[in-house]
Motif scaffolding. Sequence first.
Motif, PDB file in Angstrom:
ATOM      1  N   PHE A  40      -1.627 -58.100  -0.873  1.00  0.00           N
ATOM      2  CA  PHE A  40      -1.322 -59.029  -0.852  1.00  0.00           C
ATOM      3  C   PHE A  40      -1.343 -59.239   0.384  1.00  0.00           C
ATOM      4  CE2 PHE A  40       1.845 -55.853  -0.358  1.00  0.00           C
ATOM      5  CZ  PHE A  40       2.537 -55.873   0.773  1.00  0.00           C
ATOM      6  N   GLU A  41      -0.841 -60.710   1.212  1.00  0.00           N
ATOM      7  CA  GLU A  41      -0.626 -61.305   2.560  1.00  0.00           C
ATOM      8  C   GLU A  41       0.023 -60.852   3.122  1.00  0.00           C
ATOM      9  OE1 GLU A  41      -2.662 -65.022   4.282  1.00  0.00           O
ATOM     10  OE2 GLU A  41      -0.788 -65.601   3.865  1.00  0.00           O
ATOM     11  N   PHE A  42      -0.141 -60.500   3.973  1.00  0.00           N
ATOM     12  CA  PHE A  42       1.595 -59.390   5.020  1.00  0.00           C
ATOM     13  C   PHE A  42       1.797 -60.771   5.972  1.00  0.00           C
ATOM     14  CE2 PHE A  42      -1.588 -57.698   8.368  1.00  0.00           C
ATOM     15  CZ  PHE A  42      -0.169 -57.238   8.703  1.00  0.00           C
ATOM     16  N   ILE A  43       0.894 -61.934   6.872  1.00  0.00           N
ATOM     17  CA  ILE A  43       1.514 -61.805   7.472  1.00  0.00           C
ATOM     18  C   ILE A  43      -0.074 -63.546   7.791  1.00  0.00           C
ATOM     19  CG2 ILE A  43       0.318 -61.170   9.609  1.00  0.00           C
ATOM     20  CD1 ILE A  43       2.885 -61.753  11.119  1.00  0.00           C
ATOM     21  N   GLN A  77       7.879 -57.545  13.070  1.00  0.00           N
ATOM     22  CA  GLN A  77       8.737 -57.167  12.253  1.00  0.00           C
ATOM     23  C   GLN A  77       8.526 -57.566  10.787  1.00  0.00           C
ATOM     24  OE1 GLN A  77      11.936 -57.124  13.741  1.00  0.00           O
ATOM     25  NE2 GLN A  77      12.126 -58.573  15.114  1.00  0.00           N
ATOM     26  N   LYS A  78       7.599 -58.129   9.915  1.00  0.00           N
ATOM     27  CA  LYS A  78       6.677 -58.359   9.016  1.00  0.00           C
ATOM     28  C   LYS A  78       6.775 -56.509   8.304  1.00  0.00           C
ATOM     29  CE  LYS A  78       6.409 -61.040   5.363  1.00  0.00           C
ATOM     30  NZ  LYS A  78       7.852 -61.014   4.059  1.00  0.00           N
ATOM     31  N   PHE A  79       6.213 -55.436   8.866  1.00  0.00           N
ATOM     32  CA  PHE A  79       5.801 -54.389   8.325  1.00  0.00           C
ATOM     33  C   PHE A  79       6.630 -53.739   8.121  1.00  0.00           C
ATOM     34  CE2 PHE A  79       4.702 -50.110  10.039  1.00  0.00           C
ATOM     35  CZ  PHE A  79       3.011 -49.911   9.357  1.00  0.00           C
ATOM     36  N   VAL A  80       7.843 -53.744   9.054  1.00  0.00           N
ATOM     37  CA  VAL A  80       8.732 -53.158   8.663  1.00  0.00           C
ATOM     38  C   VAL A  80       9.838 -53.905   7.620  1.00  0.00           C
ATOM     39  CG1 VAL A  80       9.141 -51.931  11.152  1.00  0.00           C
ATOM     40  CG2 VAL A  80      10.471 -53.914  10.644  1.00  0.00           C
TER      41      VAL A  80
END
Length: 649
Positions: free
Chosen positions: A567-570, A367-370
């Motif tokens: 950045f931190e993506f998750i 979810q976060k990636f897309v």
Amino acid sequence: HHHHRAIMLASLLFDLVALAALPASCNSFSLPLSACASASDRGCRQGSIKQTHQSGGVQRFHHRRLFMLTKSAIDQRWTGSSLSPMAPLLMSTKSDTESGQSENDEDSVHVHIAIDKFISTLQVSIDDGSFESFSLKGPSAPRKKRKNKAKSNDADADTLLEQQKEKLRGKYKTVSGRLVLLQEKKQKRNKSRGKKEAPANENIDAGRLCVQATIKYHLATDVAKNWKVEEQPNSEQTEVEQGLRQLFTTAMGSSIDEDSGAPLSEWGAQNMNGDLGILSGELVTFDGVYKLQLQPQHKASFRLSKKKSSQKDINASRQMNDLSKLSHDRSKNVPLSPSSKFFQELGVSNPDGKPVIGMASKIRQCQKFVEIVGNLVDKSSPSRIRVIDMGCGRGYLTFSLHSYLSNKFDTMQDMISVETQGIDRRPKLVNEINGIARGLGGEFTTLNFIEGNIGETHNSLFGDDKLHQNPENNNSLDILIALHACDTATDDALFFAIGRDADIIVTAPCCQHELRPQIDRHTTNNPNHPLSEILRHPIYRERATETVTDAMRAILLEIAGYETQVFEFIGGEHTAKNVMITATKVKRQRSDKDQEKWLQDRRQRLIDLAHLYGIQRQRLAMLMGESIVLGEDDEVKTVTRSLSGMAPL
């Protein structure tokens, strides 16, 4: 004059309540002689309300007497709680029997009339189904004023500011309320065990409709209260009315029983000292917006502020309160549905959209990636999109991004084709996920997987040349993703994208081992290094290796003509490798001279960073032909250093 008449009318109205509450044996009202002393010279006599009205000279005295009846009526109206609001609000410096009593009593009547109107109107709106929300505001936190004064005065101002903030600790900041439909615990248990659910209408009937009040305090933890909207069996008031009265009482009370269930913060009632703790409020219904104003007290009011005139506004409001949309367990607005068919085929979720055991974090990553890639794509207007996922593995992110982009651009008038290719070196895995894509069909017909190594693939979607040089591909958006490609494989993927002029690059580096031996050797050989107290610890050397590796990659991408972000993506609880580097190709806006100067500055910073940690080789720099080692004459040209030899930050 008109203001005084309004007070008289309000008092007479509340007097009727007091009359209804009196015992049947009481046939008349007698005015105490001590209270009439100041009016006796104008012919005031003991007698009934009618007699009092016949004397215009004692009208003010009669108003005072009616007010005492009003006070009694309000006290009875707020019974059921030991926290009578009248005591703190009707504080006066003089006795009730003195003719010169303070006008605070009259002001408090205004406040209570406004509060009663607010609560009754809110309850009526719930009963007739027109309620939307309410909000209450307490005192605002003090802020430091910007003034040009001496520093000593600034210190005094800071101390005063902290004292003012401390006085607000535990007081109400804001209170907001909305309708929610709470699911019974038994229903939740059955649902989690996979039992057959009741029809939709039965679920709605079985749920409890409540007003959820979110209470925010000053310097304290927020709480939420759920008040049932239906009437209580042994009470004339609903939980909503009781909760609101208790809320106002607590905000204004001077003697609060902390065991009475009052909505207090963890700090208790230490600052609930009788001040007017709620200053204003708002009630939103289908018909309009009502405003509650409690300050200044003599102007306290509750009135219709904005009327919803159009039927469109009313219908929109009613749609918001549809019972099916009031469930407290509302589904999140996410870019990918957890119940998507491809998630099920990949073994990530079940048909109900619940994650398979151990796969919840994988869904969050997808979810976060897309979402991140979608924001990057929004900045362009392509005619087609091509995506390559290097080191795709089982293809969780590959399927997710392809589905997201296909659905995102499918609704546009100009159909935008989305082609995606996953690359992995394991032939059996490639055949398996290709079979899943073919089985899904539809949007996944343009998704395929091929066997190959990162950076060495000859049959890639992008080809072997910079296809953007072909005029036919000028409006094509090429995206390369490489998540968790181990060690220098990330560098190979980055160089592959740079060499093919990819528009967007998204990587999440993993296992940055290449620089670790160089940093270890440099730390050992330089005991007086400026960072020796940090780098002498192995755990910090490991973290420094990851940080420096990704920082060097970001600089190299900028030299290659990309705008980068790291950045931190998750969250770290989902994966330890959670740093993401995104790079977007930018058009050059500098002159040739300025561009050359800018590139020289970036290259110098790269050399300084490598020199600080004793790094003499790095994979991506080598592939790009960028030098990171100082020559004999180069040190003179570097950024000016301090006496310690460390480049300034």
